[in-house]
Design an enzyme around this catalytic site. Structure first.
Site, mmCIF file in Angstrom:
data_model
loop_
_atom_site.group_PDB
_atom_site.id
_atom_site.type_symbol
_atom_site.label_atom_id
_atom_site.label_comp_id
_atom_site.label_asym_id
_atom_site.label_seq_id
_atom_site.Cartn_x
_atom_site.Cartn_y
_atom_site.Cartn_z
ATOM 1 N N LYS A 1 -14.261 -0.277 13.829
ATOM 2 C CA LYS A 1 -13.010 -1.095 14.282
ATOM 3 C C LYS A 1 -13.259 -0.467 15.528
ATOM 4 O O LYS A 1 -11.756 -1.572 15.591
ATOM 5 C CB LYS A 1 -11.780 0.463 13.451
ATOM 6 C CG LYS A 1 -10.557 -0.840 13.284
ATOM 7 C CD LYS A 1 -9.901 0.348 12.299
ATOM 8 C CE LYS A 1 -8.582 -0.948 11.657
ATOM 9 N NZ LYS A 1 -7.497 -0.208 11.114
ATOM 10 N N LEU B 1 -3.970 -6.407 16.126
ATOM 11 C CA LEU B 1 -4.189 -5.152 16.595
ATOM 12 C C LEU B 1 -5.403 -5.567 17.557
ATOM 13 O O LEU B 1 -5.427 -6.018 18.877
ATOM 14 C CB LEU B 1 -4.839 -3.974 16.181
ATOM 15 C CG LEU B 1 -5.768 -3.030 16.943
ATOM 16 C CD1 LEU B 1 -5.150 -2.206 17.984
ATOM 17 C CD2 LEU B 1 -6.579 -1.810 15.892
ATOM 18 N N ASN C 1 0.943 -0.999 -0.037
ATOM 19 C CA ASN C 1 0.341 -0.004 -0.365
ATOM 20 C C ASN C 1 0.942 1.150 -0.148
ATOM 21 O O ASN C 1 2.042 1.262 -0.128
ATOM 22 C CB ASN C 1 -1.146 -0.025 1.182
ATOM 23 C CG ASN C 1 0.001 0.089 2.558
ATOM 24 O OD1 ASN C 1 0.532 0.762 3.362
ATOM 25 N ND2 ASN C 1 -0.608 -1.312 3.008
ATOM 26 N N PRO D 1 -2.762 -12.473 9.840
ATOM 27 C CA PRO D 1 -3.028 -12.351 11.056
ATOM 28 C C PRO D 1 -3.766 -10.334 11.785
ATOM 29 O O PRO D 1 -3.324 -9.718 10.577
ATOM 30 C CB PRO D 1 -1.580 -12.508 12.110
ATOM 31 C CG PRO D 1 -0.732 -12.382 11.005
ATOM 32 C CD PRO D 1 -2.143 -12.294 9.643
ATOM 33 N N ASP D 2 -4.911 -10.322 12.914
ATOM 34 C CA ASP D 2 -5.191 -9.529 13.352
ATOM 35 C C ASP D 2 -4.611 -8.904 14.020
ATOM 36 O O ASP D 2 -4.433 -9.393 14.895
ATOM 37 C CB ASP D 2 -6.202 -9.321 13.158
ATOM 38 C CG ASP D 2 -7.247 -8.230 13.990
ATOM 39 O OD1 ASP D 2 -6.462 -7.238 14.421
ATOM 40 O OD2 ASP D 2 -8.198 -7.842 13.157
ATOM 41 N N ASP E 1 -4.299 -7.050 4.269
ATOM 42 C CA ASP E 1 -5.202 -7.515 4.716
ATOM 43 C C ASP E 1 -4.575 -8.547 4.635
ATOM 44 O O ASP E 1 -5.498 -10.045 5.363
ATOM 45 C CB ASP E 1 -7.235 -6.822 5.025
ATOM 46 C CG ASP E 1 -7.046 -5.969 5.335
ATOM 47 O OD1 ASP E 1 -6.273 -5.788 6.592
ATOM 48 O OD2 ASP E 1 -7.912 -4.466 4.858
ATOM 49 N N LYS F 1 10.434 -16.163 -10.279
ATOM 50 C CA LYS F 1 9.871 -15.719 -10.909
ATOM 51 C C LYS F 1 8.617 -15.822 -12.039
ATOM 52 O O LYS F 1 9.054 -16.346 -13.035
ATOM 53 C CB LYS F 1 10.538 -14.275 -11.692
ATOM 54 C CG LYS F 1 10.299 -13.368 -12.691
ATOM 55 C CD LYS F 1 10.559 -11.963 -13.039
ATOM 56 C CE LYS F 1 10.306 -11.287 -13.769
ATOM 57 N NZ LYS F 1 10.855 -10.403 -15.237
ATOM 58 N N LYS G 1 -12.698 -4.163 17.144
ATOM 59 C CA LYS G 1 -11.086 -4.535 17.454
ATOM 60 C C LYS G 1 -10.412 -4.679 19.144
ATOM 61 O O LYS G 1 -9.829 -5.543 19.324
ATOM 62 C CB LYS G 1 -9.542 -3.436 16.806
ATOM 63 C CG LYS G 1 -10.104 -3.676 15.776
ATOM 64 C CD LYS G 1 -9.139 -4.423 14.814
ATOM 65 C CE LYS G 1 -9.391 -3.983 13.055
ATOM 66 N NZ LYS G 1 -9.126 -5.878 12.479
#
Length: 405
Positions: free
Chosen positions: A335, A305, A207, A302-303, A275, A285, A339
């Site tokens: 959220k 937070l 990102n 894995p989450d 995510d 490659k 969380k």
């Protein structure tokens, strides 16, 4: 500050009159103040008044034969526990950033091996000039500490950022720099930057996060005296000095690094963690073939937070971040509840805002008590304000900041 030696460099500007009160307040706290005046500073305050308040000789000249014979500017710069520059003019900041040393003040600042705290003071246009912004960023990266500037009316008749911080705030910042800050003894874990999820050995999913806000937060917590473990993905900005850096690439590596860093008193999840990862990432490659695209199969990461917030060794304060492009208020609150964290720092990262990867941020702080929107400001200032709020939430407010308010 009892028994601490403070080398106080007074720059040339109308804010120099505040330095007289700063000298007095430092001495009230038991510090020894060794004053240095620039030639421009002598246009605003006299060496006699500074010397009388400091009960110490004022140093003014790089080529003073007596001073060089007795101590020397090198020893003077290193015999202090902390160097404070108040006011720090645009000229002094520029010299420091470029490593110039053409007078006693700039030579001391280049020769010192101690922490340096700047209290900038200048016209708002000077403070906002791109050259000053570059110099500030470079100095922060070099580990120089800042307090202020504040916003308000100026002697020149303009209004904006550029007023030197008030004396109580400078005192609080000096205490923190000396290791006596409100977060002394607090262990903080801060995640930052993006994660890179491999597709093959040369390609990845990522990102646009630069890691600038996370790095600024780690620095702000460090400046308040916290011991900081900084877990960073492959960010565009370097990590701050004075923190323990643990570099990772993927979300799973970040999760492992966070688990190893716990337990802690404070967790700040500022990283933009992917995510999903590519479950069938290739070991070599992938070649482009006409009319065919490689099938990519994604799996959930894995989450981090939620895992920290629900873990057995949950820190006393858990803070997450939410980068949204729509319905900011509702998504941020959802959220926080989903969380299980204490705070969510949310921001609108729509392309038009320029926030993702930019130098400024506009955040919405969401807590169990409610939400508040902060105006757009440099990410360093967002970090400073958040760090101070975190200190207060942990029962360790800034004494000087409270007095200043």
């Amino acid at each position: 500050m009892q028994g601490r030696r403070i080398l106080l460099v007074i720059g040339g500007g109308i804010a120099a009159f505040k330095a007289l009160d700063l000298v007095r307040r430092l001495r009230e706290r038991g510090a020894e103040v060794v004053p240095v005046l620039t030639r421009a500073a002598e246009e605003f305050v006299t060496p006699l008044s500074v010397s009388a308040l400091a009960a110490h000789k004022v140093h003014r000249d790089l080529f003073d034969l007596t001073d060089e014979a007795e101590m020397g500017h090198i020893e003077l710069s290193r015999s202090a526990d902390l160097v404070v520059v108040a006011p720090a003019t645009a000229n002094l900041m520029g010299k420091m950033a470029q490593g110039l040393a053409d007078d006693l003040a700039s030579t001391l600042l280049l020769a010192t091996d101690k922490r340096v705290l700047l209290a900038p003071a200048m016209n708002v246009r000077m403070w906002e000039h791109p050259a000053t912004r570059r110099n500030e960023a470079l100095l922060r990266h070099d580990g120089v500490l800042f307090v202020g500037p504040d916003e308000g009316p100026m002697a020149c008749g303009e209004f904006g950022a550029g007023r030197m911080a008030e004396v109580p705030a400078i005192l609080a910042a000096a205490e923190a720099a000396l290791g006596d800050g409100p977060l002394r003894g607090v262990r903080a874990v801060v995640t930052s930057g993006p994660t890179h999820e491999p597709i093959d050995p040369v390609r990845y999913v990522a990102n646009r996060s630069s890691g600038a806000q996370g790095a600024a937060l780690a620095a702000a917590l460090r400046d308040l005296g916290a011991t900081v473990v900084f877990v960073t993905g492959p960010a565009a900005v370097p990590p701050p000095s004075g923190v323990e850096v643990r570099r990772v690439e993927t979300a799973r590596e970040m999760m492992a690094a966070v688990r190893q860093a716990l337990p802690a008193d404070l967790f700040v999840g500022a990283a933009a963690v992917a995510d999903w990862h590519v479950e069938n990432a290739a070991g070599r490659k992938l070649k482009k073939e006409r009319g065919a695209m490689p099938p990519l199969r994604f799996a959930e990461n894995p989450d981090i937070l939620r895992a920290v917030a629900s873990g057995a060794d949950r820190p006393g304060l858990v803070v997450g971040f939410a980068a949204e492009t729509d319905d900011l208020a509702a998504n941020a609150e959802a959220k926080r509840l989903r969380k299980g964290c204490d705070w969510i720092v949310a921001n609108d990262v729509s392309p038009a805002t320029g926030i993702m990867g930019g130098a400024e941020n506009a955040v919405r702080l969401v807590t169990a008590e409610g939400a508040e929107d902060w105006p757009r400001m440099p990410k360093g200032e967002v970090a400073r304000r958040l760090a101070e709020r975190m200190a207060a939430a942990l029962g360790r407010p800034l004494r000087g900041a409270e007095a200043a308010e």
